[in-house]
Write a protein that holds these residues in place. Sequence first.
Motif, PDB file in Angstrom:
ATOM      1  N   MET A 147       0.844  -1.176   0.000  1.00  0.00           N
ATOM      2  CA  MET A 147       0.000   0.000   0.000  1.00  0.00           C
ATOM      3  C   MET A 147       0.887   1.235   0.000  1.00  0.00           C
ATOM      4  SD  MET A 147      -3.114   1.134   0.300  1.00  0.00           S
ATOM      5  CE  MET A 147      -3.688   2.783   0.380  1.00  0.00           C
ATOM      6  N   LEU A 148       0.560   2.162  -0.853  1.00  0.00           N
ATOM      7  CA  LEU A 148       1.272   3.425  -0.894  1.00  0.00           C
ATOM      8  C   LEU A 148       0.651   4.416   0.076  1.00  0.00           C
ATOM      9  CD1 LEU A 148       1.704   3.907  -4.737  1.00  0.00           C
ATOM     10  CD2 LEU A 148       3.415   3.141  -3.085  1.00  0.00           C
ATOM     11  N   GLY A 149       1.483   5.250   0.642  1.00  0.00           N
ATOM     12  CA  GLY A 149       0.969   6.279   1.536  1.00  0.00           C
ATOM     13  C   GLY A 149       1.807   6.396   2.783  1.00  0.00           C
ATOM     14  N   ASN A 150       1.278   7.139   3.721  1.00  0.00           N
ATOM     15  CA  ASN A 150       1.953   7.376   4.989  1.00  0.00           C
ATOM     16  C   ASN A 150       1.155   6.749   6.113  1.00  0.00           C
ATOM     17  OD1 ASN A 150       3.952   9.090   3.828  1.00  0.00           O
ATOM     18  ND2 ASN A 150       2.440  10.726   3.770  1.00  0.00           N
ATOM     19  N   PHE A 151       1.861   6.281   7.135  1.00  0.00           N
ATOM     20  CA  PHE A 151       1.169   5.808   8.329  1.00  0.00           C
ATOM     21  C   PHE A 151       0.608   7.020   9.058  1.00  0.00           C
ATOM     22  CE2 PHE A 151       1.085   5.015  12.895  1.00  0.00           C
ATOM     23  CZ  PHE A 151       0.172   3.981  12.925  1.00  0.00           C
ATOM     24  N   GLN A 152      -0.670   6.945   9.381  1.00  0.00           N
ATOM     25  CA  GLN A 152      -1.338   8.033  10.078  1.00  0.00           C
ATOM     26  C   GLN A 152      -2.159   7.459  11.226  1.00  0.00           C
ATOM     27  OE1 GLN A 152      -3.402  10.747   7.243  1.00  0.00           O
ATOM     28  NE2 GLN A 152      -2.544   9.359   5.702  1.00  0.00           N
ATOM     29  N   HIS A 153      -2.319   8.232  12.267  1.00  0.00           N
ATOM     30  CA  HIS A 153      -3.197   7.816  13.356  1.00  0.00           C
ATOM     31  C   HIS A 153      -3.845   9.055  13.944  1.00  0.00           C
ATOM     32  CE1 HIS A 153      -0.293   9.021  16.518  1.00  0.00           C
ATOM     33  NE2 HIS A 153       0.585   8.698  15.595  1.00  0.00           N
ATOM     34  N   SER A 154      -5.069   8.867  14.384  1.00  0.00           N
ATOM     35  CA  SER A 154      -5.818   9.982  14.935  1.00  0.00           C
ATOM     36  C   SER A 154      -6.852   9.447  15.911  1.00  0.00           C
ATOM     37  CB  SER A 154      -6.525  10.741  13.802  1.00  0.00           C
ATOM     38  OG  SER A 154      -7.295  11.802  14.323  1.00  0.00           O
ATOM     39  N   GLN A 155      -7.065  10.180  16.973  1.00  0.00           N
ATOM     40  CA  GLN A 155      -8.076   9.818  17.956  1.00  0.00           C
ATOM     41  C   GLN A 155      -8.835  11.092  18.310  1.00  0.00           C
ATOM     42  OE1 GLN A 155      -7.070   6.844  20.838  1.00  0.00           O
ATOM     43  NE2 GLN A 155      -8.031   8.019  22.466  1.00  0.00           N
ATOM     44  N   LEU A 156     -10.137  11.073  18.069  1.00  0.00           N
ATOM     45  CA  LEU A 156     -10.978  12.231  18.348  1.00  0.00           C
ATOM     46  C   LEU A 156     -12.146  11.811  19.226  1.00  0.00           C
ATOM     47  CD1 LEU A 156     -11.195  13.703  14.738  1.00  0.00           C
ATOM     48  CD2 LEU A 156      -9.758  14.525  16.598  1.00  0.00           C
ATOM     49  N   ARG A 157     -12.509  12.682  20.148  1.00  0.00           N
ATOM     50  CA  ARG A 157     -13.651  12.431  21.029  1.00  0.00           C
ATOM     51  C   ARG A 157     -14.480  13.709  21.063  1.00  0.00           C
ATOM     52  NH1 ARG A 157     -13.921   9.218  26.486  1.00  0.00           N
ATOM     53  NH2 ARG A 157     -15.763  10.124  27.450  1.00  0.00           N
ATOM     54  N   ILE A 158     -15.804  13.558  20.883  1.00  0.00           N
ATOM     55  CA  ILE A 158     -16.670  14.720  20.907  1.00  0.00           C
ATOM     56  C   ILE A 158     -17.867  14.455  21.814  1.00  0.00           C
ATOM     57  CG2 ILE A 158     -16.024  15.534  18.608  1.00  0.00           C
ATOM     58  CD1 ILE A 158     -18.683  14.358  17.576  1.00  0.00           C
ATOM     59  N   GLU A 159     -18.457  15.537  22.282  1.00  0.00           N
ATOM     60  CA  GLU A 159     -19.692  15.439  23.038  1.00  0.00           C
ATOM     61  C   GLU A 159     -20.854  15.487  22.059  1.00  0.00           C
ATOM     62  OE1 GLU A 159     -19.979  18.403  26.091  1.00  0.00           O
ATOM     63  OE2 GLU A 159     -18.083  17.800  27.001  1.00  0.00           O
ATOM     64  N   VAL A 160     -21.881  14.701  22.343  1.00  0.00           N
ATOM     65  CA  VAL A 160     -23.085  14.688  21.521  1.00  0.00           C
ATOM     66  C   VAL A 160     -24.304  14.676  22.439  1.00  0.00           C
ATOM     67  CG1 VAL A 160     -22.032  13.545  19.535  1.00  0.00           C
ATOM     68  CG2 VAL A 160     -23.067  12.170  21.318  1.00  0.00           C
ATOM     69  N   GLU A 161     -25.384  15.241  21.964  1.00  0.00           N
ATOM     70  CA  GLU A 161     -26.618  15.235  22.738  1.00  0.00           C
ATOM     71  C   GLU A 161     -27.413  13.996  22.354  1.00  0.00           C
ATOM     72  OE1 GLU A 161     -28.770  18.931  22.801  1.00  0.00           O
ATOM     73  OE2 GLU A 161     -26.905  20.060  22.654  1.00  0.00           O
ATOM     74  N   ALA A 162     -26.942  12.847  22.842  1.00  0.00           N
ATOM     75  CA  ALA A 162     -27.583  11.570  22.535  1.00  0.00           C
ATOM     76  C   ALA A 162     -27.198  10.544  23.587  1.00  0.00           C
ATOM     77  CB  ALA A 162     -27.161  11.081  21.153  1.00  0.00           C
ATOM     78  N   THR A 163     -28.074   9.567  23.767  1.00  0.00           N
ATOM     79  CA  THR A 163     -27.797   8.482  24.699  1.00  0.00           C
ATOM     80  C   THR A 163     -26.923   7.428  24.026  1.00  0.00           C
ATOM     81  OG1 THR A 163     -29.746   7.235  24.019  1.00  0.00           O
ATOM     82  CG2 THR A 163     -30.029   8.819  25.844  1.00  0.00           C
ATOM     83  N   ALA A 164     -26.305   6.584  24.842  1.00  0.00           N
ATOM     84  CA  ALA A 164     -25.466   5.504  24.315  1.00  0.00           C
ATOM     85  C   ALA A 164     -26.248   4.590  23.360  1.00  0.00           C
ATOM     86  CB  ALA A 164     -24.843   4.713  25.460  1.00  0.00           C
ATOM     87  N   PRO A 165     -27.510   4.191  23.667  1.00  0.00           N
ATOM     88  CA  PRO A 165     -28.247   3.336  22.724  1.00  0.00           C
ATOM     89  C   PRO A 165     -28.487   4.003  21.362  1.00  0.00           C
ATOM     90  CG  PRO A 165     -29.242   3.174  24.888  1.00  0.00           C
ATOM     91  CD  PRO A 165     -28.232   4.298  24.953  1.00  0.00           C
ATOM     92  N   VAL A 166     -28.738   5.297  21.355  1.00  0.00           N
ATOM     93  CA  VAL A 166     -28.934   6.004  20.083  1.00  0.00           C
ATOM     94  C   VAL A 166     -27.644   6.002  19.277  1.00  0.00           C
ATOM     95  CG1 VAL A 166     -29.341   8.283  19.055  1.00  0.00           C
ATOM     96  CG2 VAL A 166     -30.865   7.436  20.844  1.00  0.00           C
ATOM     97  N   ILE A 167     -26.531   6.272  19.932  1.00  0.00           N
ATOM     98  CA  ILE A 167     -25.233   6.270  19.247  1.00  0.00           C
ATOM     99  C   ILE A 167     -24.922   4.865  18.728  1.00  0.00           C
ATOM    100  CG2 ILE A 167     -22.757   6.665  19.508  1.00  0.00           C
ATOM    101  CD1 ILE A 167     -23.565   8.725  21.757  1.00  0.00           C
ATOM    102  N   ARG A 168     -25.126   3.845  19.582  1.00  0.00           N
ATOM    103  CA  ARG A 168     -24.881   2.461  19.174  1.00  0.00           C
ATOM    104  C   ARG A 168     -25.683   2.106  17.929  1.00  0.00           C
ATOM    105  NH1 ARG A 168     -27.520  -0.663  23.065  1.00  0.00           N
ATOM    106  NH2 ARG A 168     -29.266  -0.350  21.672  1.00  0.00           N
ATOM    107  N   ASP A 169     -26.980   2.397  17.948  1.00  0.00           N
ATOM    108  CA  ASP A 169     -27.824   2.061  16.800  1.00  0.00           C
ATOM    109  C   ASP A 169     -27.399   2.829  15.551  1.00  0.00           C
ATOM    110  OD1 ASP A 169     -29.206   0.320  18.413  1.00  0.00           O
ATOM    111  OD2 ASP A 169     -30.999   1.584  18.590  1.00  0.00           O
ATOM    112  N   SER A 170     -26.964   4.066  15.706  1.00  0.00           N
ATOM    113  CA  SER A 170     -26.528   4.880  14.567  1.00  0.00           C
ATOM    114  C   SER A 170     -25.253   4.335  13.936  1.00  0.00           C
ATOM    115  CB  SER A 170     -26.314   6.329  15.002  1.00  0.00           C
ATOM    116  OG  SER A 170     -27.523   6.885  15.475  1.00  0.00           O
ATOM    117  N   LEU A 171     -24.433   3.670  14.739  1.00  0.00           N
ATOM    118  CA  LEU A 171     -23.175   3.103  14.235  1.00  0.00           C
ATOM    119  C   LEU A 171     -23.279   1.639  13.825  1.00  0.00           C
ATOM    120  CD1 LEU A 171     -20.701   4.715  16.772  1.00  0.00           C
ATOM    121  CD2 LEU A 171     -20.751   5.111  14.303  1.00  0.00           C
TER     122      LEU A 171
END
Length: 131
Positions: free
Chosen positions: A1-25
């Motif tokens: 595979m061509l390219g560069n090794f990259q890594h990223s970790q992002l965390r955001i606040e959302v106005e939703a419950t864990a079950p809503v987020i789970r179902d959305s994902l």
Amino acid sequence: MLGNFQHSQLRIEVEATAPVIRDSLTKIPQLRQWLAPLPLGEGLPERLIPGVTLHTGVGLATLTQTVDRVGDDHLRLILSGTIDGFHEWYWGDGWVQSRLEGISLLPLNLGQTLSLLKLKQFVTTVKSPVV
């Protein structure tokens, strides 16, 4: 595979419950809504389970995502194609976190940020399921 090794970790606040987020994902109909206009492929089950493969992308920028693990508060996808690596999601009431590592020519952090913002916008419009 061509390219560069990259890594990223992002965390955001959302106005939703864990079950809503789970179902959305993890539920295919919800994924299709917030990932639109990206296709996911055909013949998929109602919910993501280990071994399910999603095919997304446009033109030459195609990505295969295979579900490695899925639980009440996490999802791990193995990536190949435009990105060779993995994408992990973690969530709880009021927050979602995305961790992405891989080799790619594309700027992974930009795509990851846009995905999180689209997810945030989607989950704020969803009603919490009745338990």
